[in-house]
Structure formats: C-alpha cells, structure tokens
Enzyme design. Structure first.
Site, short mmCIF file in Angstrom:
data_model
loop_
_atom_site.label_atom_id
_atom_site.label_comp_id
_atom_site.label_asym_id
_atom_site.label_seq_id
_atom_site.Cartn_x
_atom_site.Cartn_y
_atom_site.Cartn_z
NE ARG A 1 11.81 -14.94 -3.77
CZ ARG A 1 13.09 -15.31 -3.86
NH1 ARG A 1 14.04 -14.38 -3.84
NH2 ARG A 1 13.42 -16.57 -3.96
CG ASP B 1 2.78 7.27 4.24
OD1 ASP B 1 2.41 7.45 3.06
OD2 ASP B 1 2.24 6.42 4.99
CE1 TYR C 1 -3.58 3.46 6.60
CE2 TYR C 1 -1.82 1.93 7.08
CZ TYR C 1 -3.10 2.18 6.63
OH TYR C 1 -3.88 1.13 6.22
CE LYS D 1 -4.72 2.97 0.82
NZ LYS D 1 -4.01 3.42 2.00
C1 LIG Z 1 -3.19 2.83 2.94
C2 LIG Z 1 -2.04 3.54 3.54
C3 LIG Z 1 -0.90 2.83 3.94
C4 LIG Z 1 -0.81 1.32 3.86
O1 LIG Z 1 -0.78 0.84 2.56
P1 LIG Z 1 -1.39 -0.58 2.09
O2 LIG Z 1 -1.19 -0.53 0.62
O3 LIG Z 1 -2.81 -0.64 2.53
O4 LIG Z 1 -0.56 -1.64 2.77
C5 LIG Z 1 0.17 3.56 4.44
N1 LIG Z 1 0.11 4.91 4.57
C6 LIG Z 1 -0.98 5.61 4.19
C7 LIG Z 1 -0.98 7.09 4.36
C8 LIG Z 1 -2.09 4.95 3.67
O5 LIG Z 1 -3.17 5.67 3.33
#
Ligand SMILES: *Cc1c(COP(=O)(O)O)cnc(C)c1O
Length: 376
Positions: A47, A171, A99, A195
C-alpha cells in the site's frame, strides 16, 4: 528524453535477477528484511509503495517533464486527494462544466466537511476574479471542458491563482501530452488515467503530477499511502504497457477527430460541432496557443433536438453507446441522460470519443445514421 522515448524508457530497468526486459509483475504485499533486520529494498508494504507503482509514477512524471507523480485507484480518488489537501473552511473556485463527478464530490462529501465552493465560467477571467474570497486556496480548471469543449486560458488562470497565493489545478484527462499545463504555470495536473492514458477501456486509475515535491505533494502522497485508494500492481503494469503507445495513439485520435469534425460541420442535420480544432470554434486561437493538437473528443448538437440525437445513436453501428472516453474504440453518448439533473447543456447534444478505427469508416457510419433521420 522526448515524450515518445520517455513513454517507453523512463523509470524502467531491466530486471537484474532474471534479465526480463519488461518489469515483472510483483504481487507480493510485503517485503522482507535481512538477518540484521534491515530492509532488503526500499519497499516495505505494497500500500505504501511497490515496484510496479513506482515505475508507473516515474513514467507519468517523465512524460509531463515533472518530478513527482502520485497514482490512485481512480481519477475521482486522485481528485479527492487534492481536495483533502485543503482544510475545512477553505474556499475553491470551480467551473460549472467541470467533470460532474468532482462536482458531486464537492456537493455531497465536501460541503459537510466544510469546503466553500464558488462557480465561475473559467473562460471569463472577470468572473473568476469576482469569485475570489480572502480564503480562496484553489482554482480548479478543466480544458477543453466537458461536454461543450470550452477552452480556459491556463496561463492567465494560473497567474491569477498565484497572485492570491492559491493553487491552480488542471484536470488534463482529455489531453495528455498535447496540452502541458505545468509548462503554462499550473501547479497540479490531475488525470483520470482510466481514459487516454489507459487507452483501452479496461482499467481504472488516477494521478496527480507536479513539477516539484512540494509540501502540497507530500500531503497528497500521504493521502495515497494512508488513505489507501491505491492502484493494484497489475493495473500499474497494464498502465505502463498503455503509456508506451500513448504518443502514437493520441496523434491518431486527434487526426481522426479532426476528420470526423470536418465532416459533421458540413452536414445539414447538425446544428453545431464543438471541437477546438475547427477554425469556427470561438476559442480556436486560444486552443492553438496552449495545445499542440486538439484531442479526440467532440460533441455535436442535432437540429432535430433530443429525438434526433437518440435516433442518431440508435442508427450508428461502429460507435458503442456508452459513457467514458479515450479507448481505441469509438464511443458516443447522450450526455444529458448520464448527468440528468446536473446537465447544463442542450439535450440535443451527443458527446463523441473518437477511437482508432479508420476515419472514413466512422464518417460513413455517421453519414448513414444521419440520413435515416430524414429519409426524404
Ligand atoms: C472520467 C473522468 C474523471 C473521473 O475519473 P475516474 O477514473 O472515472 O474516477 C475525472 N475527470 C475527467 C475529465 C474524466 O473524464
């Protein structure tokens, strides 16, 4: 190392015990001490850290020309680590089209916890300025925005944040490599590595990346190690495999998206195409000044409203009707269905993640589905 090289080599060592060229998957949760009770390696308990996660964090930092990356079990866990670095009573500024999962975290978890939140349209610097309070500690950006593909001027927002001693977060999930927020003055880059970085719609992950190992990053590291929302060794191993091809995948996603966007722009059934690579995008020049390419995400508004939108996605055969983005396969979704009460965009809107299929096949698929809207 340039990004293409770092994506393959950074943080990598041929295994000294076996000569394995690809780092072995280390599933052990615990690491032994020698007869003098000294640790044999730098690892103690997985961890806290493990070899696969360490290699992943080196690789992610390197492709961002940064020193530190901290990885998590999902993008939202990474977002929480950032929000938890604040203290109850602190104020942050967000954008209404960030998001929606992070927005839900703020509304459901962090309001009770005592974070104050203001919304400002990040494309309007005066609005952001007006939202500043004496206790503003953080400005959260996301550009291009989701799903309207609005562009935030990262240089100016970062400058504004620094002028009040606040941290600027971006982000950057939609645009790894092609937008480098740290170069533009942003302090923390956040990713859902689920993603584009994962790239194959088969693993969840998140990361926070910064230029230096600041006190802030140490707090985020502590949240990882003690909070425990860590990625498994296997997910780290898979993520490393994905990163090796990230530069080439991104290039192809961007090239395909541009082709599809150009086709959709001239189609009579389409009211609007939101894609920053189109010269008709109202912020195309700003986008070009801070991005080296325009990404694989676009959204469209149908002239026939929600009904036409739903009919279009029903008629497509190559696009899976699914949420998420950044995988090799193209996806399409009626975003208002997903965000429901949180949606602040027209219900004629479809969000598209352009995959790595041949763009002519994607265009033909759209052409056929759109023709069925108006058989005359
Ligand atoms: C999918 C996404 C998130 C969240 O991420 P997870 O891996 O689903 O927890 C945050 N910001 C953006 C822009 C996203 O597309």
């Amino acid at each position: 190392m340039r990004p293409e090289t770092a994506a393959i080599h950074a943080g990598h060592h041929t295994d000294p015990h076996t000569g394995a060229v690809i780092t072995p998957l280390v599933l052990s949760t615990t690491f032994a001490r020698d007869e003098n009770n000294q640790l044999i390696s730098e690892f103690i308990y997985s961890r806290a850290n493990n070899p696969n996660r360490q290699e992943l964090e080196h690789r992610l930092a390197a492709i961002e020309s940064a020193e530190v990356a901290v990885t998590f079990s999902s993008g939202l866990a990474a977002a929480m680590a950032i929000l938890h670095s604040l203290s109850p009573g602190d104020h942050l500024i967000i954008s209404p089209d960030m998001y929606f999962g992070v927005r839900v975290q703020l509304e459901t978890l962090y309001r009770r916890w005592g974070l104050e939140v203001s919304m400002a349209d990040m494309t309007d610097l005066a609005q952001v300025q007006a939202a500043i309070r004496p206790n503003t500690r953080l400005i959260w950006t996301e550009t291009p925005s989701n799903p309207l593909v609005k562009i935030t001027d990262l240089r100016r927002i970062a400058e504004l944040a620094h002028s009040i001693g606040a941290v600027c977060v971006c982000d950057n999930t939609w645009t790894p490599l092609i937008q480098r927020p740290l170069d533009l003055g942003v302090d923390l880059v956040m990713y859902s590595t689920t993603k584009y970085i994962g790239g194959h719609s088969d693993l969840l992950g998140g990361a926070v990346i910064a230029r230096t190992d600041s006190e802030l990053m140490q707090r985020i590291r502590l949240f990882q190690q003690i909070g425990g929302a860590v990625p498994s060794p296997f997910e780290c191993w898979l993520m490393l495999r994905s990163i090796a091809t990230l530069p080439q995948r991104l290039e192809a996603h961007c090239r395909n998206a541009m082709r599809v966007a150009e086709f959709l722009t001239q189609h009579p059934a389409i009211e609007k195409v939101h894609y920053a690579g189109l010269p008709s995008h109202p912020q195309h020049r700003l986008a070009a000044s801070q991005m080296s390419a325009f990404g694989g995400m676009l959204s469209i508004e149908l002239k026939g409203g929600k009904e036409a939108a739903l009919k279009t996605i029903a008629g497509l055969t190559l696009f899976a009707r699914a949420t998420s983005l950044g995988g090799v396969e193209s996806l399409i979704e009626h975003r208002a269905t997903v965000e429901a009460a949180h949606a602040n965009f027209p219900d004629s809107l479809l969000r598209v993640s352009i995959g790595l299929e041949h763009p002519d096949d994607l265009i033909e698929d759209f052409n056929k589905a759109l023709r069925e809207l108006d058989p005359h």
